[in-house]
Scaffold this motif. Structure first.
Motif, PDB file in Angstrom:
ATOM      1  N   HIS A  36      48.415 -11.171  18.954  1.00 14.54           N
ATOM      2  CA  HIS A  36      47.222 -10.466  19.433  1.00 14.54           C
ATOM      3  C   HIS A  36      46.795  -9.455  18.375  1.00 14.54           C
ATOM      4  O   HIS A  36      47.618  -8.987  17.593  1.00 14.54           O
ATOM      5  CB  HIS A  36      47.510  -9.764  20.767  1.00 14.54           C
ATOM      6  N   MET A  40      44.935  -3.717  19.355  1.00 15.39           N
ATOM      7  CA  MET A  40      45.330  -3.505  20.747  1.00 15.39           C
ATOM      8  C   MET A  40      46.690  -2.801  20.870  1.00 15.39           C
ATOM      9  O   MET A  40      47.188  -2.590  21.970  1.00 15.39           O
ATOM     10  CB  MET A  40      45.361  -4.848  21.486  1.00 15.39           C
ATOM     11  N   TYR A  43      47.568   0.120  23.287  1.00 17.15           N
ATOM     12  CA  TYR A  43      47.875  -0.160  24.691  1.00 17.15           C
ATOM     13  C   TYR A  43      49.135  -1.007  24.856  1.00 17.15           C
ATOM     14  O   TYR A  43      49.418  -1.489  25.953  1.00 17.15           O
ATOM     15  CB  TYR A  43      46.687  -0.875  25.346  1.00 17.15           C
ATOM     16  N   LEU A  45      49.522  -3.903  23.534  1.00 15.15           N
ATOM     17  CA  LEU A  45      49.095  -5.294  23.636  1.00 15.15           C
ATOM     18  C   LEU A  45      48.826  -5.931  22.273  1.00 15.15           C
ATOM     19  O   LEU A  45      48.304  -7.032  22.207  1.00 15.15           O
ATOM     20  CB  LEU A  45      47.835  -5.401  24.502  1.00 15.15           C
ATOM     21  N   LYS A  49      54.489 -11.314  19.354  1.00 14.85           N
ATOM     22  CA  LYS A  49      55.650 -11.443  20.238  1.00 14.85           C
ATOM     23  C   LYS A  49      56.298 -12.779  19.917  1.00 14.85           C
ATOM     24  O   LYS A  49      55.611 -13.758  19.624  1.00 14.85           O
ATOM     25  CB  LYS A  49      55.249 -11.399  21.718  1.00 14.85           C
ATOM     26  N   PHE A  58      55.409  -9.433  27.198  1.00 10.03           N
ATOM     27  CA  PHE A  58      53.987  -9.122  27.031  1.00 10.03           C
ATOM     28  C   PHE A  58      53.255  -9.232  28.368  1.00 10.03           C
ATOM     29  O   PHE A  58      52.531  -8.326  28.773  1.00 10.03           O
ATOM     30  CB  PHE A  58      53.368 -10.076  25.996  1.00 10.03           C
ATOM     31  N   HIS A  61      53.801  -6.518  30.804  1.00 11.12           N
ATOM     32  CA  HIS A  61      53.166  -5.248  30.433  1.00 11.12           C
ATOM     33  C   HIS A  61      51.666  -5.219  30.764  1.00 11.12           C
ATOM     34  O   HIS A  61      51.108  -4.151  31.050  1.00 11.12           O
ATOM     35  CB  HIS A  61      53.381  -4.969  28.943  1.00 11.12           C
ATOM     36  N   VAL A  62      51.008  -6.364  30.733  1.00 11.26           N
ATOM     37  CA  VAL A  62      49.556  -6.424  30.916  1.00 11.26           C
ATOM     38  C   VAL A  62      49.093  -5.695  32.186  1.00 11.26           C
ATOM     39  O   VAL A  62      48.126  -4.920  32.128  1.00 11.26           O
ATOM     40  CB  VAL A  62      49.050  -7.886  30.876  1.00 11.26           C
ATOM     41  N   VAL A  65      48.113  -2.060  32.067  1.00  7.94           N
ATOM     42  CA  VAL A  65      46.930  -1.710  31.286  1.00  7.94           C
ATOM     43  C   VAL A  65      45.641  -2.228  31.936  1.00  7.94           C
ATOM     44  O   VAL A  65      44.608  -1.577  31.884  1.00  7.94           O
ATOM     45  CB  VAL A  65      47.048  -2.271  29.846  1.00  7.94           C
ATOM     46  N   THR A 123      37.926  -6.351  20.057  1.00  8.53           N
ATOM     47  CA  THR A 123      38.827  -5.295  20.534  1.00  8.53           C
ATOM     48  C   THR A 123      38.058  -4.041  20.950  1.00  8.53           C
ATOM     49  O   THR A 123      38.508  -3.316  21.835  1.00  8.53           O
ATOM     50  CB  THR A 123      39.886  -4.939  19.477  1.00  8.53           C
TER      51      THR A 123
END
Length: 132
Positions: A36, A40, A43, A45, A49, A58, A61-62, A65, A123
């Motif tokens: 990604h 990001m 945040y 993100l 990964k 990941f 975690h989304v 946010v 972004t």
């Protein structure tokens, strides 16, 4: 009829639609790179990964946010081991604001699974939504 590589990617998108992590991972090589934009990182993100564990971390975690997201892949273009997908995503902020944003996903395949997925998007628009 779509190629086996495109079908593997479609299975992953179906996993996103159904909120089924194992469905998402079904199209991913065990050592997949999930990339990604660095923009990001603010945040948590951004960046790359690695492997199924990295994708699971990941995705866990989304929700801290964003309030929600729905992907709509619209066009699949395949050349050799590369598949490029153009689509939109409906994204909801934690405060309930929803916008539709374009994306490009670049998938590199190996042995019928995604070895790399790069998410390309605006972004700045994403930041504005998150902070709205």
């Amino acid at each position: 009829m779509a190629s086996p590589n495109i079908e593997a990617i479609r299975a992953s998108y179906a996993g996103f639609r159904d909120r089924d992590i194992e469905g998402i991972l079904s199209g991913m090589h065990p050592d997949v790179e999930w990339v990604h934009p660095e923009g990001m990182a603010k945040y948590g993100l951004g960046g790359t990964k690695l492997g199924h564990a990295g994708i699971k971390e990941f995705l866990a975690h989304v929700p801290t946010v964003l309030g929600g997201m729905r992907l709509e892949p619209q066009e699949f273009i395949e050349q050799g081991d590369r598949i490029v997908v153009f689509g939109t995503r409906e994204v909801t902020s934690r405060r309930g604001t929803t916008v539709t944003l374009d994306f490009v996903h670049s998938w590199t395949m190996r042995d019928g699974k995604a070895a790399r997925m790069e998410d390309i998007f605006d972004t700045v628009a994403f930041h504005e939504l998150i902070e709205s």
